[in-house]
Enzyme design. Sequence first.
Site, PDB file in Angstrom:
ATOM      1  N   ASN A 188      35.214  12.758 -16.985  1.00  0.00           N
ATOM      2  CA  ASN A 188      35.127  11.346 -16.585  1.00  0.00           C
ATOM      3  C   ASN A 188      33.709  10.784 -16.698  1.00  0.00           C
ATOM      4  O   ASN A 188      33.450   9.675 -16.265  1.00  0.00           O
ATOM      5  CB  ASN A 188      35.672  11.148 -15.170  1.00  0.00           C
ATOM      6  CG  ASN A 188      34.895  11.926 -14.126  1.00  0.00           C
ATOM      7  OD1 ASN A 188      33.962  12.643 -14.459  1.00  0.00           O
ATOM      8  ND2 ASN A 188      35.270  11.785 -12.882  1.00  0.00           N
ATOM      9  N   GLY A 247      34.945   1.696 -12.195  1.00  0.00           N
ATOM     10  CA  GLY A 247      36.406   1.813 -12.318  1.00  0.00           C
ATOM     11  C   GLY A 247      36.752   2.574 -13.583  1.00  0.00           C
ATOM     12  O   GLY A 247      35.926   3.316 -14.112  1.00  0.00           O
ATOM     13  N   HIS A 261      33.764   5.992  -4.016  1.00  0.00           N
ATOM     14  CA  HIS A 261      32.903   6.284  -5.175  1.00  0.00           C
ATOM     15  C   HIS A 261      33.485   5.854  -6.510  1.00  0.00           C
ATOM     16  O   HIS A 261      32.821   5.932  -7.537  1.00  0.00           O
ATOM     17  CB  HIS A 261      32.545   7.760  -5.225  1.00  0.00           C
ATOM     18  CG  HIS A 261      33.546   8.634  -5.937  1.00  0.00           C
ATOM     19  ND1 HIS A 261      34.877   8.667  -5.632  1.00  0.00           N
ATOM     20  CD2 HIS A 261      33.387   9.524  -6.956  1.00  0.00           C
ATOM     21  CE1 HIS A 261      35.494   9.529  -6.403  1.00  0.00           C
ATOM     22  NE2 HIS A 261      34.629  10.064  -7.231  1.00  0.00           N
ATOM     23  N   ALA A 320      37.523   4.799  -8.708  1.00  0.00           N
ATOM     24  CA  ALA A 320      38.923   4.399  -8.628  1.00  0.00           C
ATOM     25  C   ALA A 320      39.797   5.531  -8.086  1.00  0.00           C
ATOM     26  O   ALA A 320      40.718   5.308  -7.324  1.00  0.00           O
ATOM     27  CB  ALA A 320      39.404   3.965 -10.009  1.00  0.00           C
ATOM     28  N   GLY A 321      39.497   6.760  -8.465  1.00  0.00           N
ATOM     29  CA  GLY A 321      40.322   7.892  -8.045  1.00  0.00           C
ATOM     30  C   GLY A 321      41.508   8.062  -8.976  1.00  0.00           C
ATOM     31  O   GLY A 321      42.203   7.100  -9.302  1.00  0.00           O
TER      32      GLY A 321
END
Lengths: 479, 147
Positions: free
Chosen positions: A201, A377, A402, A404-405
Site C-alpha cells: 500500500n 485514502g 490513519h 481508509a482501512g
Amino acid sequence: MSTPIDRITDYLFEIPQTGKMRVPARIYATANMLPDILKDRAAEQAAQVAWLPGIVGYSYAMPDVHWGYGFPIGGVAAFDMDKGIISPGGVGYDINCGVRLLRTGLQRSEIESRLRPAVEALFRAIPSGVGSTGKLKLNEKEEKRVLENGALWAVRNGYGGEEDLDKIEENGRMAGADPDQISARARERGRSQLGTLGSGNHFIELGVVDEIYDPRAAAAMGLRLDQITLFIHTGSRGLGHQVCDDAIKEMLHAAQKYGIELPDRQLCCAPISSPEGQRYLAAMSAAVNFAFANRQMITHWAREALMQAWSISPRDLDLQVVYEVAHNIAKVERHTVAGVERPLCVHRKGATRAFGPHHPEIPAAYREIGQPVLIPGDMGRCSYLLTGTTRAMSDSFGSACHGAGRVMSRTQAVKSARGRSVVRELAERGILVRAESSETIAEEIPEAYKNVTQVVDAVAGAGLACKVAKLKPLGVIKG
Amino acid sequence: MQNIKDLSGMTYKIIDHTADVGLELEAATLSGLFTAAADGLMHIICPRCLIQPVQSHALQVCGENLEELLVNWLSELNYLCQVQHFLTARVQIREIQERFLQAEVTGERSDPLRHAVRSEIKAVTYHRIEVHQEAADKWRGRIYFDI
C-alpha cells in the site's frame, strides 16, 4: 466470538470489560460502519489488547480499524511506565510507516497538461516495487549514523534542507535510538533499501487541493484551492520488519519470564522498564529514524524529478513539507489521566498522533491550529488533511485514524480486478497510475478500501480531529 | 481459497486475511508439513514453475517448539529471498525434530527478466499459528504472513 458492544455516542461504541480484560475497549465508528468492523476479528483484538498489564483508560480502535496480528490495525493503547508493557506487535512490522505531505507553488492549471511526464519522472527517480533496492548502498558506519540521526542524517548528506525537519514528527529524529540493539540481519536487510518506496500500500501521489473546510488552518499550512500537492507513504522497509521480527522472538520468552498471560502470541511483550523492553524501545527508535531518513531522501529525489519534468526552478516548484506523521510507533508521551499528568507509553498501530493546539511538540507555525493529521485514502477517491484537537488529548491519548482501512483481502481484490483495466478506469477519472507490478494495482483497487470520507467524518464527529482540506489524486506511483 | 495438492498428499491452502495472507497445511508427516509450508510460501512470493534448480543451500534451523521452528524455517527462506535474492524452487528436509531441522534448498538467484516476484513478505507471524498431529499419518498446520 461474538463481541458485546454498547453504544456510547453516535461515534463511539464500547466493549465492556469482561473476563481478563483490565479495561474496556472503545471503538470510534458510526452505527453504519460497525457491521464491516465486526465482520473480521478487529473488535475481538481490541478487547484482547485490554488484557495486557498496565493498560490505562481504554484499548481504542479507530474507525479504519481492521484485523491485524495481535493488535488490530487502527489500534491505540497507552501503558503505565512502571506497571505497563511495551509490545512490538503494538507497533507492527513496518516500524514508523508514515505519511509526508508536501505542497508545491503550482496550481492545477499550470501542470494539468504535463502530468504524465511528472508521473514518469517520479517513477524513474524513486526505486519502488517488491524488494526494491536503493541508489546508494550504505556501509556499516554510515548506516549507524542513519539509525542515530534519521532525517537529520539525510539533510546533512545533501538530501533536502534544514527547514524540512521542522515539520516532521520528532523533527525527524527520535531520541534514544541505539543501533547496537539492532541485529546484523536487520542492518543487512536495511543497507540497500534506504531511499526506496517498497510495495503493497506504499505510494507517492501527486494531488490537488480539492476543497477547504478550515481556511485559517489551511492558510497556516500554506495551502490554497487547486494547489498541487505530493504525498509520500512508506516506512522502514526490511530493516524495520526484521527489528520487529527479532523483538517478537525475544518478547515471546520475556512474556513467559515475567508471567504475562497472552490471549494471542503476537501480543507478546515485556515490562517497559525490563532489559527486554528497553532494548526494544532503543531498537525501534533506530528503525523509526531509518524511516524518517527514507522519506527525506525520497522527498529530495521527488524535488529533482519534478523540476526536471516540468523544467522549472526550485523556487517555482517550491516543494515544501506541510507535515509528516508516523502511524506505526510506540512513544513515551505525557498525558493527563484523571486530572494527573503522567508519562505513558502510547502504542499507535495504524493510528496517527493528533495533538491539539498549544501542545509544545507541535511546530511553532501550527501551535494555534493543532497538529496536522494526514489521512490518505485509496488511489481512486480522495485523502484528507485534518488537525488534532484538545478533545483527542483528553479522549484518545491525542490519537486519530490513519487511512481508509482495507475491507477486501488482497486475493479478493485481485479477483475483483480480473478482466478489468484498472489503470484505464482510473485514467478515465483523471488519475494516472504507474506501478512496478500490475498485481499491486489489482490488490490496491479503490473498492478494496473503506470510503475514507466515512472514516474521516467519524473521527471528526467524535471530535478527535477537525477537517481542514480534501485532496484528490492526479498521479499515483505504486510499488 | 486455492487448494494445491501434490502426489505425496501434502497440501497447502492459501487463506484470505483482510490485510495479509496465510496458509492452511496438511501432510502425512511432520517433514511433509514443513515442505508444504515452504511450497506455500514460495507460491505467494513467485510462481515456482519459473524458478530453475541451479544452486543449493544447506540450512539448519532451531526453535524452542514446533511453532517457533516453523516460523524460523519460513523466515530463513524469506531471508534468502529478501536479502540474498535467492528464490527457492524446492526443499528437501533431511532431518526434523521438535527443535531442529536440517534441509537442502535448491533454486536460483532472482532475475527480474525471468521471475515474476509478486509479493514482499515482511515477516512470518505467530498469529493463530498451529502445528499439531491429528492422527498417526496426519499433521495439520496454519501460519500467517505479513505482506
